[in-house]
Write a protein that holds these residues in place. Structure first.
Motif, PDB file in Angstrom:
ATOM      1  N   VAL A  77       0.842  -1.183   0.000  1.00  0.00           N
ATOM      2  CA  VAL A  77       0.000   0.000   0.000  1.00  0.00           C
ATOM      3  C   VAL A  77       0.889   1.248   0.000  1.00  0.00           C
ATOM      4  CG1 VAL A  77      -0.166   0.233   2.527  1.00  0.00           C
ATOM      5  CG2 VAL A  77      -2.046   0.989   1.096  1.00  0.00           C
ATOM      6  N   ASN A  78       0.466   2.280  -0.750  1.00  0.00           N
ATOM      7  CA  ASN A  78       1.214   3.539  -0.802  1.00  0.00           C
ATOM      8  C   ASN A  78       0.696   4.465   0.301  1.00  0.00           C
ATOM      9  OD1 ASN A  78       2.256   6.130  -1.395  1.00  0.00           O
ATOM     10  ND2 ASN A  78       2.380   5.653  -3.566  1.00  0.00           N
ATOM     11  N   ALA A  79       1.509   4.699   1.308  1.00  0.00           N
ATOM     12  CA  ALA A  79       1.070   5.440   2.505  1.00  0.00           C
ATOM     13  C   ALA A  79       0.526   6.821   2.164  1.00  0.00           C
ATOM     14  CB  ALA A  79       2.233   5.562   3.490  1.00  0.00           C
ATOM     15  N   ALA A  80       1.098   7.474   1.184  1.00  0.00           N
ATOM     16  CA  ALA A  80       0.715   8.857   0.897  1.00  0.00           C
ATOM     17  C   ALA A  80      -0.699   8.987   0.359  1.00  0.00           C
ATOM     18  CB  ALA A  80       1.704   9.479  -0.090  1.00  0.00           C
ATOM     19  N   TYR A  81      -1.269   7.894  -0.149  1.00  0.00           N
ATOM     20  CA  TYR A  81      -2.591   7.954  -0.753  1.00  0.00           C
ATOM     21  C   TYR A  81      -3.716   7.703   0.250  1.00  0.00           C
ATOM     22  CZ  TYR A  81       0.100   7.253  -5.118  1.00  0.00           C
ATOM     23  OH  TYR A  81       0.986   7.347  -6.155  1.00  0.00           O
ATOM     24  N   TRP A  82      -3.384   7.431   1.507  1.00  0.00           N
ATOM     25  CA  TRP A  82      -4.367   6.983   2.477  1.00  0.00           C
ATOM     26  C   TRP A  82      -4.420   7.885   3.707  1.00  0.00           C
ATOM     27  CZ3 TRP A  82      -7.291   2.327   2.119  1.00  0.00           C
ATOM     28  CH2 TRP A  82      -7.005   1.533   1.000  1.00  0.00           C
ATOM     29  N   HIS A  83      -5.564   7.827   4.417  1.00  0.00           N
ATOM     30  CA  HIS A  83      -5.660   8.377   5.766  1.00  0.00           C
ATOM     31  C   HIS A  83      -5.454   7.212   6.739  1.00  0.00           C
ATOM     32  CE1 HIS A  83      -7.353  10.011   9.459  1.00  0.00           C
ATOM     33  NE2 HIS A  83      -7.208  11.212   8.915  1.00  0.00           N
ATOM     34  N   PRO A  84      -4.741   7.417   7.843  1.00  0.00           N
ATOM     35  CA  PRO A  84      -4.450   6.298   8.756  1.00  0.00           C
ATOM     36  C   PRO A  84      -5.679   5.549   9.271  1.00  0.00           C
ATOM     37  CG  PRO A  84      -3.079   8.184   9.300  1.00  0.00           C
ATOM     38  CD  PRO A  84      -4.052   8.655   8.256  1.00  0.00           C
ATOM     39  N   ILE A  85      -6.756   6.269   9.586  1.00  0.00           N
ATOM     40  CA  ILE A  85      -7.948   5.593  10.113  1.00  0.00           C
ATOM     41  C   ILE A  85      -8.555   4.687   9.041  1.00  0.00           C
ATOM     42  CG2 ILE A  85     -10.279   5.911  11.040  1.00  0.00           C
ATOM     43  CD1 ILE A  85      -9.303   8.570  12.241  1.00  0.00           C
ATOM     44  N   GLY A 107       4.718   0.938   1.656  1.00  0.00           N
ATOM     45  CA  GLY A 107       5.869   1.463   0.944  1.00  0.00           C
ATOM     46  C   GLY A 107       5.678   2.899   0.514  1.00  0.00           C
ATOM     47  N   SER A 108       6.576   3.329  -0.378  1.00  0.00           N
ATOM     48  CA  SER A 108       6.644   4.737  -0.753  1.00  0.00           C
ATOM     49  C   SER A 108       6.249   5.013  -2.189  1.00  0.00           C
ATOM     50  CB  SER A 108       8.077   5.251  -0.518  1.00  0.00           C
ATOM     51  OG  SER A 108       8.480   5.029   0.809  1.00  0.00           O
ATOM     52  N   GLY A 109       5.759   3.997  -2.908  1.00  0.00           N
ATOM     53  CA  GLY A 109       5.307   4.233  -4.272  1.00  0.00           C
ATOM     54  C   GLY A 109       6.453   4.239  -5.267  1.00  0.00           C
ATOM     55  N   ALA A 110       6.097   4.246  -6.546  1.00  0.00           N
ATOM     56  CA  ALA A 110       7.117   4.106  -7.591  1.00  0.00           C
ATOM     57  C   ALA A 110       7.044   5.186  -8.657  1.00  0.00           C
ATOM     58  CB  ALA A 110       6.983   2.733  -8.249  1.00  0.00           C
ATOM     59  N   TYR A 111       5.855   5.466  -9.179  1.00  0.00           N
ATOM     60  CA  TYR A 111       5.735   6.277 -10.388  1.00  0.00           C
ATOM     61  C   TYR A 111       5.347   7.714 -10.058  1.00  0.00           C
ATOM     62  CZ  TYR A 111       5.091   1.522 -12.267  1.00  0.00           C
ATOM     63  OH  TYR A 111       5.217   0.193 -12.567  1.00  0.00           O
ATOM     64  N   GLN A 112       6.168   8.673 -10.518  1.00  0.00           N
ATOM     65  CA  GLN A 112       5.821  10.071 -10.298  1.00  0.00           C
ATOM     66  C   GLN A 112       4.507  10.422 -10.987  1.00  0.00           C
ATOM     67  OE1 GLN A 112       7.391  12.276  -8.197  1.00  0.00           O
ATOM     68  NE2 GLN A 112       5.557  13.495  -8.596  1.00  0.00           N
ATOM     69  N   ARG A 113       4.253   9.807 -12.138  1.00  0.00           N
ATOM     70  CA  ARG A 113       3.000  10.064 -12.847  1.00  0.00           C
ATOM     71  C   ARG A 113       1.796   9.785 -11.949  1.00  0.00           C
ATOM     72  NH1 ARG A 113      -1.134   7.759 -15.669  1.00  0.00           N
ATOM     73  NH2 ARG A 113      -1.809   8.926 -17.510  1.00  0.00           N
ATOM     74  N   GLU A 114       1.894   8.711 -11.172  1.00  0.00           N
ATOM     75  CA  GLU A 114       0.801   8.346 -10.278  1.00  0.00           C
ATOM     76  C   GLU A 114       0.661   9.366  -9.148  1.00  0.00           C
ATOM     77  OE1 GLU A 114      -0.536   3.937  -9.252  1.00  0.00           O
ATOM     78  OE2 GLU A 114       1.194   4.548  -8.067  1.00  0.00           O
ATOM     79  N   PHE A 115       1.788   9.791  -8.583  1.00  0.00           N
ATOM     80  CA  PHE A 115       1.739  10.816  -7.535  1.00  0.00           C
ATOM     81  C   PHE A 115       1.117  12.105  -8.062  1.00  0.00           C
ATOM     82  CE2 PHE A 115       4.840   8.085  -5.514  1.00  0.00           C
ATOM     83  CZ  PHE A 115       4.577   8.241  -4.162  1.00  0.00           C
ATOM     84  N   ASP A 123       6.728  14.888  -4.385  1.00  0.00           N
ATOM     85  CA  ASP A 123       7.787  14.229  -5.138  1.00  0.00           C
ATOM     86  C   ASP A 123       7.939  12.806  -4.610  1.00  0.00           C
ATOM     87  OD1 ASP A 123      10.345  13.323  -6.102  1.00  0.00           O
ATOM     88  OD2 ASP A 123      10.894  15.415  -6.469  1.00  0.00           O
ATOM     89  N   GLN A 124       7.969  11.848  -5.522  1.00  0.00           N
ATOM     90  CA  GLN A 124       8.078  10.451  -5.108  1.00  0.00           C
ATOM     91  C   GLN A 124       9.258  10.231  -4.171  1.00  0.00           C
ATOM     92  OE1 GLN A 124      10.513   7.945  -6.034  1.00  0.00           O
ATOM     93  NE2 GLN A 124       9.407   6.355  -4.909  1.00  0.00           N
ATOM     94  N   LYS A 125      10.344  10.954  -4.372  1.00  0.00           N
ATOM     95  CA  LYS A 125      11.539  10.770  -3.544  1.00  0.00           C
ATOM     96  C   LYS A 125      11.312  11.176  -2.088  1.00  0.00           C
ATOM     97  CE  LYS A 125      14.288  13.266  -6.141  1.00  0.00           C
ATOM     98  NZ  LYS A 125      13.390  13.586  -7.264  1.00  0.00           N
ATOM     99  N   ASP A 126      10.254  11.956  -1.838  1.00  0.00           N
ATOM    100  CA  ASP A 126       9.964  12.389  -0.467  1.00  0.00           C
ATOM    101  C   ASP A 126       8.872  11.563   0.197  1.00  0.00           C
ATOM    102  OD1 ASP A 126      11.818  14.473  -0.655  1.00  0.00           O
ATOM    103  OD2 ASP A 126      10.335  15.815  -1.560  1.00  0.00           O
ATOM    104  N   SER A 127       8.311  10.591  -0.511  1.00  0.00           N
ATOM    105  CA  SER A 127       7.142   9.890   0.015  1.00  0.00           C
ATOM    106  C   SER A 127       7.471   8.940   1.162  1.00  0.00           C
ATOM    107  CB  SER A 127       6.432   9.129  -1.108  1.00  0.00           C
ATOM    108  OG  SER A 127       7.275   8.126  -1.643  1.00  0.00           O
TER     109      SER A 127
END
Length: 352
Positions: A77-85, A107-115, A123-127
């Motif tokens: 799961v990509n943490a940045a796309y979710w709310h913890p609850i 994890g932190s995701g892969a594709y900048q296009r998706e972010f 930026d994917q590098k900061d996820s």
């Protein structure tokens, strides 16, 4: 060494029927379940046909209803796309309905296009910062009432509903960079690594990073380390050529997504021209066959023993590579019938 299956619902073009993809994916999971594979992994990706995985918890709930023994891995799961609850509740519900088979990967995701679409401005590098804040919050919500005031999320007292069935849900962190290995070892998480199309030496580099992280934390690490590789087992030249053609097509699309070097039309990435990448390990046929888990059953056994020797606890058989669905089944059957016994029989003998 344990064996695990990573598989996506995938379409390389719109000529493939989505229901056929659905049925094929489930058949592969059921084959792995019957053969004694430890975990089946489902990814999270959005708006791309080559990895149709808008919600891994839905996919795993579906698999779990048909495959009754295999554990169900969120990979990842990509943490940045979710709310913890939301994330804690979805994961715990999967654990509940599967009678405690959840393997929680983050994890932190892969594709900048998706972010750019799911989390504009990030930026994917900061996820990785989202992942490192998210994981302890989810674990606290699984315990009970918890209030959070962090960098990315703030909420008053809340809890996960439902709670996981398992007392200690296995946690997996996707890791390639030293900072992520350090984090996983510090928190005693299991580790998933994917060397992409790089040589075996890349896995050895990951082993060194894991060892360095363990040394920094006084050697107190009890997690498992799993490595994923695209896998194609064949016993004839036609299947060998078809596997190579398929992986080169898929990697040309993967290169588009990683380098943002082409467009994506209706979910299908344009293919990066292979002549612009020739000589690169990403597409060179000889290097691909050497680096990936490609080959005859005997060749695959030899390769797997090298991973076993450096301490890989779990091998993820990555089945999704645009290969013909019938050939995917032939490959998995060869792996089950002719490769796995070399390792499972040895484990049984050692246990006895």
């Amino acid at each position: 060494m344990k064996f695990q299956l990573a598989i996506n619902l995938e379409r390389m073009d719109d000529s493939t029927d989505m229901k056929a993809v659905r049925d094929h994916t489930l058949e592969m999971v059921k084959m792995a379940d019957a053969a004694g594979f430890e975990i089946a992994w489902a990814a999270e990706h959005h708006a791309m046909e080559m990895t149709i995985a808008p919600n891994p918890f839905q996919i795993l709930t579906w698999w779990g209803e048909h495959a009754k023994n295999i554990r169900l891995g969120v990979g990842v799961v990509n943490a940045a796309y979710w709310h913890p609850i939301n994330l804690a509740g979805e994961a715990a519900f999967l654990d509940l309905v599967s009678d405690g088979r959840l393997e929680f990967g983050i994890g932190s995701g892969a594709y900048q296009r998706e972010f750019d679409r799911m989390k504009p401005g990030l930026d994917q590098k900061d996820s990785w910062r989202y992942m490192q804040e998210m994981l302890p919050v989810v674990k606290e919500l699984w315990k009970g009432d918890y209030t959070h005031n962090g960098e990315f999320w703030h909420f008053p007292t809340a809890t996960s509903c439902p709670k996981p069935v398992q007392k200690d849900v296995p946690i997996w962190v996707a890791a390639r960079a030293p900072i992520t290995f350090d984090y996983a070892v510090e928190h005693n998480c299991n580790i998933l690594s994917w060397p992409l199309t790089m040589p075996f030496s890349e896995a050895e580099t990951y082993r060194a990073r894991l060892d360095d992280a363990i040394a920094k934390h006084d050697g107190e690490y009890t997690g498992n380390w799993a490595v994923m590789r695209h896998t194609a087992v064949y016993d004839n030249e036609a299947d060998r050529k078809a596997a190579m053609d398929a992986i080169r097509v898929q990697l040309s699309q993967f290169g588009n997504l990683m380098m943002k070097s082409g467009d994506v039309v209706n979910g299908f990435p344009d293919r990066v021209p292979l002549d612009s990448l020739e000589g690169n390990a990403r597409v060179d046929p000889e290097l691909l066959e050497e680096n990936l888990m490609f080959g005859s059953p005997e060749q695959v056994i030899t390769k797997l023993k090298k991973y076993e020797e450096i301490g890989v606890d779990g091998f993820l058989y990555y089945a999704s590579m645009g290969m013909d669905m019938d050939q995917q089944k032939r490959s998995l059957k060869l792996f089950i019938d002719q490769v796995m016994p070399e390792f499972t029989e040895k484990e049984l003998a050692h246990a006895g």
